[in-house]
Motif scaffolding. Sequence first.
Motif, short mmCIF file in Angstrom:
data_model
loop_
_atom_site.label_atom_id
_atom_site.label_comp_id
_atom_site.label_asym_id
_atom_site.label_seq_id
_atom_site.Cartn_x
_atom_site.Cartn_y
_atom_site.Cartn_z
N SER A 198 -8.29 -5.55 4.83
CA SER A 198 -8.17 -4.71 3.63
C SER A 198 -7.37 -3.44 3.93
CB SER A 198 -9.55 -4.35 3.09
OG SER A 198 -10.27 -3.56 4.02
N ALA A 199 -7.51 -2.91 5.14
CA ALA A 199 -6.84 -1.66 5.49
C ALA A 199 -5.34 -1.84 5.72
CB ALA A 199 -7.48 -1.06 6.74
N THR A 200 -4.93 -3.08 6.03
CA THR A 200 -3.53 -3.31 6.40
C THR A 200 -2.80 -4.24 5.44
OG1 THR A 200 -4.18 -5.16 7.84
CG2 THR A 200 -4.06 -2.97 8.85
N MET A 201 -3.38 -4.56 4.29
CA MET A 201 -2.77 -5.53 3.37
C MET A 201 -1.30 -5.23 3.05
SD MET A 201 -4.57 -8.16 2.65
CE MET A 201 -4.14 -8.83 1.05
N PRO A 202 -0.94 -4.00 2.66
CA PRO A 202 0.47 -3.75 2.33
C PRO A 202 1.40 -3.97 3.52
CG PRO A 202 -0.93 -1.95 1.56
CD PRO A 202 -1.76 -2.79 2.48
N TYR A 203 0.92 -3.62 4.71
CA TYR A 203 1.75 -3.69 5.90
C TYR A 203 1.88 -5.13 6.43
CZ TYR A 203 0.17 1.06 5.31
OH TYR A 203 -0.15 2.27 4.76
N THR A 204 0.77 -5.87 6.41
CA THR A 204 0.85 -7.28 6.80
C THR A 204 1.68 -8.05 5.78
OG1 THR A 204 -1.28 -7.71 5.69
CG2 THR A 204 -1.33 -7.31 8.08
N GLY A 205 1.59 -7.64 4.51
CA GLY A 205 2.40 -8.29 3.48
C GLY A 205 3.88 -8.07 3.72
N ALA A 206 4.25 -6.85 4.10
CA ALA A 206 5.66 -6.54 4.38
C ALA A 206 6.16 -7.32 5.60
CB ALA A 206 5.82 -5.04 4.60
N LEU A 207 5.32 -7.41 6.62
CA LEU A 207 5.69 -8.17 7.82
C LEU A 207 5.86 -9.65 7.50
CD1 LEU A 207 3.38 -6.50 10.49
CD2 LEU A 207 5.87 -6.32 10.35
N LEU A 208 4.99 -10.18 6.65
CA LEU A 208 5.09 -11.59 6.26
C LEU A 208 6.35 -11.84 5.44
CD1 LEU A 208 1.40 -12.52 5.35
CD2 LEU A 208 2.74 -13.31 7.30
N LEU A 209 6.71 -10.89 4.60
CA LEU A 209 7.95 -11.02 3.82
C LEU A 209 9.15 -11.14 4.76
CD1 LEU A 209 9.65 -10.93 1.25
CD2 LEU A 209 9.49 -8.43 1.31
N ALA A 210 9.20 -10.28 5.77
CA ALA A 210 10.30 -10.32 6.73
C ALA A 210 10.30 -11.65 7.50
CB ALA A 210 10.17 -9.16 7.71
N PHE A 211 9.09 -12.12 7.87
CA PHE A 211 9.01 -13.37 8.62
C PHE A 211 9.42 -14.56 7.76
CE2 PHE A 211 6.54 -17.20 9.59
CZ PHE A 211 7.07 -17.50 10.84
N ILE A 212 9.02 -14.57 6.50
CA ILE A 212 9.37 -15.70 5.61
C ILE A 212 10.88 -15.81 5.48
CG2 ILE A 212 9.31 -16.48 3.21
CD1 ILE A 212 6.42 -15.37 3.11
N ILE A 213 11.56 -14.68 5.33
CA ILE A 213 13.03 -14.69 5.26
C ILE A 213 13.61 -15.24 6.56
CG2 ILE A 213 15.08 -13.24 5.08
CD1 ILE A 213 13.43 -11.37 3.29
N PHE A 214 13.09 -14.77 7.67
CA PHE A 214 13.51 -15.23 9.00
C PHE A 214 13.27 -16.73 9.15
CE2 PHE A 214 12.29 -15.98 13.51
CZ PHE A 214 13.50 -15.66 14.11
#
Length: 213
Positions: free
Chosen positions: A106-122
């Motif tokens: 819950s504390a890192t949702m925005p940040y893990t979401g941003a990292l996942l976005l970058a990974f999905i593109i990769f």
Amino acid sequence: MNWISGMLGSSIGKKLMMAITGFSFCGFLAAHLAGNLTIYAGKDAFNGYAEHLHALGPLLTVAELVLLTFFLVHVITGLILFLANLKARPVRYAVNKTAGGRTLGSATMPYTGALLLAFIIFHLINFHFVDKTNTTIFNIVSDAFSNTGYVVVYILAMVVAAIHVSHGFWSAFQTLGANHPKYMPLIHTAGTAFAVVVGVGFGFLPIYIFLLA
């Protein structure tokens, strides 16, 4: 129609969209993992699975467009909610307490979401948009995971995905009204279990392929 636009424009409406699209991604992850597990049956089984998907033709295209739409809705809505929360509380608390059910997820949702976005593109660049002429999906995967750096990135990304899913799963249930003391512990457990399956299931695949190479 005004009540629909009003609801979707509200905080509750946005959270509902996040919950619905989040559930769709959980379903996609489960189906995608099930398909990827065919790689343990050998390259013919894995290539056969990929060929079966492509044989769906227009149906696969429609499914990809729906998934892309849900993805955009999820990302944009999540960003709007994150910025709204920052605006409502511009000064961070001096002490970050864990009371009230606050977790790493819950504390890192925005940040893990941003990292996942970058990974999905990769990930899409390396697997979906590559030239598939005179090769197979098994060969593409094998070549990618023969690179130690990619294996490490992939495993770390799956850890991030597990953390994100661990909170998103039960949070979606809560948003949809399943916030009951009798059921929430079970939903929490199910969410944690699903997150572990996602993290371990996808995370071990590159290790297995790397060891075969």
